[in-house]
Design a protein around this motif. Sequence first.
Motif, PDB file in Angstrom:
ATOM      1  N   SER A 114       0.826  -1.210   0.000  1.00  0.00           N
ATOM      2  CA  SER A 114       0.000   0.000   0.000  1.00  0.00           C
ATOM      3  C   SER A 114       0.857   1.256   0.000  1.00  0.00           C
ATOM      4  O   SER A 114       0.339   2.363  -0.129  1.00  0.00           O
ATOM      5  CB  SER A 114      -0.915   0.007   1.239  1.00  0.00           C
ATOM      6  N   GLU A 115       2.179   1.091   0.151  1.00  0.00           N
ATOM      7  CA  GLU A 115       3.086   2.231   0.183  1.00  0.00           C
ATOM      8  C   GLU A 115       3.776   2.463  -1.159  1.00  0.00           C
ATOM      9  O   GLU A 115       4.868   3.040  -1.212  1.00  0.00           O
ATOM     10  CB  GLU A 115       4.142   2.033   1.283  1.00  0.00           C
ATOM     11  N   GLU A 116       3.143   2.060  -2.247  1.00  0.00           N
ATOM     12  CA  GLU A 116       3.773   2.200  -3.561  1.00  0.00           C
ATOM     13  C   GLU A 116       4.102   3.657  -3.877  1.00  0.00           C
ATOM     14  O   GLU A 116       5.173   3.975  -4.390  1.00  0.00           O
ATOM     15  CB  GLU A 116       2.866   1.611  -4.640  1.00  0.00           C
ATOM     16  N   ASP A 117       3.178   4.566  -3.573  1.00  0.00           N
ATOM     17  CA  ASP A 117       3.432   5.989  -3.844  1.00  0.00           C
ATOM     18  C   ASP A 117       4.610   6.500  -3.020  1.00  0.00           C
ATOM     19  O   ASP A 117       5.452   7.266  -3.523  1.00  0.00           O
ATOM     20  CB  ASP A 117       2.186   6.826  -3.536  1.00  0.00           C
ATOM     21  N   LYS A 118       4.683   6.076  -1.766  1.00  0.00           N
ATOM     22  CA  LYS A 118       5.802   6.478  -0.909  1.00  0.00           C
ATOM     23  C   LYS A 118       7.110   5.918  -1.438  1.00  0.00           C
ATOM     24  O   LYS A 118       8.153   6.587  -1.399  1.00  0.00           O
ATOM     25  CB  LYS A 118       5.554   5.996   0.522  1.00  0.00           C
TER      26      LYS A 118
END
Length: 263
Positions: free
Chosen positions: A48-52
Amino acid sequence: MSTEAKPLGGLRVLVPRGGTWGDLVAKALREQGAHTVIAPLVDFAHTSEEDKLVEALKELEAGRFDWMTATSATVADVLKHHDAVIPPETKVAIVGEATAVAFRDAGYHVTRTPEHENSTHALLEEWPEIDSGEVLRVLTVRSDVAVPVLTEGLMSRGHDVTQVLAFRTVGVPASVHIREDIESGRINALVVASAKIAEQVAEQFPEVPDDTIFACVGVNTLEAAAAVGLPTEGDAPGHPLYEKKRALIETVESVIDQSDMLD
């Protein structure tokens, strides 16, 4: 020495991960006389932290980190997937032979690895720059369930740490052929290298011969295996499976640090 006379002679062993990890483990086991079958029971997916992660990799390429760390060969795959660039001025500290091989094969430089013991704790002890008094900016990249030993160790020393979950681990169904070979005893030993793998083994292979060896690598894995009902006997001297099981575990540990026993 003949294959049968070696410590793992006569064993047909399931190696539950592919890639660099699987290749290194299988090679080490074969050198000790085992026949190996690489059949991945886990794979890796986006978190879920792909953008980060994407933002952190942009900062990495811009040279905003003094160091980055990795304890898994899969991190190299994630970096290549994103066409990540590690600038020459950013140093790279890693743990695990598989991690080192994967980074170098992917064309990334490696600055520091632990020399005396291939573990995250050893890296923290053998990393002089982190105790120099200078506040370093460090990117730590790991799986969603990896214990953040390096991250916490660096933060406790006052460094500016950006931690990113680069991937999560998911189960992979074994083929019918593999299931039949395990249930029939044709594959008579399984390397259980993480809690997630223990879960998959218990779920996918509910019926195995009594003399099948479950070689659980690491205390956390052993506890997870017991929790899901895998047989963990054979760990005491004198048990008929003890010598083979210990030789299996020691062979795996000789090439793969437990920090890379991904869940």
